[in-house]
Design a protein around this motif. Sequence first.
Motif, short mmCIF file in Angstrom:
data_model
loop_
_atom_site.label_atom_id
_atom_site.label_comp_id
_atom_site.label_asym_id
_atom_site.label_seq_id
_atom_site.Cartn_x
_atom_site.Cartn_y
_atom_site.Cartn_z
N MET A 66 -8.66 -0.72 -2.82
CA MET A 66 -9.11 -1.43 -1.62
C MET A 66 -7.91 -2.01 -0.87
SD MET A 66 -11.71 -4.61 -1.57
CE MET A 66 -11.85 -5.66 -0.14
N SER A 67 -6.97 -2.58 -1.60
CA SER A 67 -5.77 -3.14 -0.99
C SER A 67 -4.93 -2.06 -0.31
CB SER A 67 -4.94 -3.86 -2.06
OG SER A 67 -3.80 -4.42 -1.51
N GLU A 68 -4.81 -0.90 -0.96
CA GLU A 68 -4.08 0.22 -0.36
C GLU A 68 -4.76 0.69 0.92
OE1 GLU A 68 -3.19 3.55 -2.91
OE2 GLU A 68 -2.72 2.19 -4.57
N ALA A 69 -6.08 0.79 0.88
CA ALA A 69 -6.83 1.22 2.07
C ALA A 69 -6.66 0.21 3.21
CB ALA A 69 -8.31 1.39 1.73
N ALA A 71 -4.05 -1.80 3.64
CA ALA A 71 -2.67 -1.66 4.12
C ALA A 71 -2.54 -0.45 5.04
CB ALA A 71 -1.71 -1.56 2.95
N LEU A 72 -3.20 0.66 4.67
CA LEU A 72 -3.17 1.85 5.53
C LEU A 72 -3.83 1.55 6.87
CD1 LEU A 72 -2.55 4.85 5.92
CD2 LEU A 72 -4.78 5.35 4.89
N LEU A 73 -4.95 0.84 6.85
CA LEU A 73 -5.64 0.47 8.08
C LEU A 73 -4.72 -0.37 8.98
CD1 LEU A 73 -8.53 0.57 9.46
CD2 LEU A 73 -8.81 -1.71 8.51
N VAL A 74 -4.02 -1.31 8.40
CA VAL A 74 -3.09 -2.16 9.16
C VAL A 74 -1.95 -1.32 9.74
CG1 VAL A 74 -1.40 -4.03 8.93
CG2 VAL A 74 -3.68 -4.29 7.96
N ARG A 75 -1.40 -0.38 8.93
CA ARG A 75 -0.33 0.50 9.42
C ARG A 75 -0.82 1.39 10.55
NH1 ARG A 75 0.66 1.29 4.00
NH2 ARG A 75 -0.08 3.44 4.05
#
Length: 168
Positions: A66-69, A71-75
């Motif tokens: 969830m945290s990786e997803a 972070a990807l959304l923010v990027r």
Amino acid sequence: MHIPLSEAIDRYKREPGAHGNAYDWYRRSAQRGNGVSIHGHTIPAMKVGRQWMVEESDLDAALAAMSEARALLVRRTADYDQRILHPGTVRIEGGGYRVSDAFHFLWNDMDRARQRSDGCWICNRCWTVATEEHDGEECHRCRDWSPCGTACTLSRIRCRTCGASQAA
């Protein structure tokens, strides 16, 4: 190590972007399918005595994903703000976009939910809202029942600012 489902859900709800289902929803989900969904990841749940339990390592893996997803959304959102497009359909904060040759279709989740707008086409060159030409023939569903929701009559997308154009 097993932890109570209530503790797992409390940890999940403290995460940014966590969905706000009530604890009862997760408990019923565990009863029905012997598992709970944490941000799209199914975690097995088992009843120990009178309490639902989950494996802490499974929860940790789901929270990490969830945290990786997130972070990807923010990027991806930062990239979009800098006018960097990624191919295909891309989620960004509050909505998303889909690239199609010289244009991309941008939508806002809240506008879609409120049925205010499905989105609009944006020129990839000058980033202005494009115009749509609807000279195509209606599909069978649109002719006989209700709108199909796919803009089946869209024939061309055109940018009045820079002159870019593409057939739909």
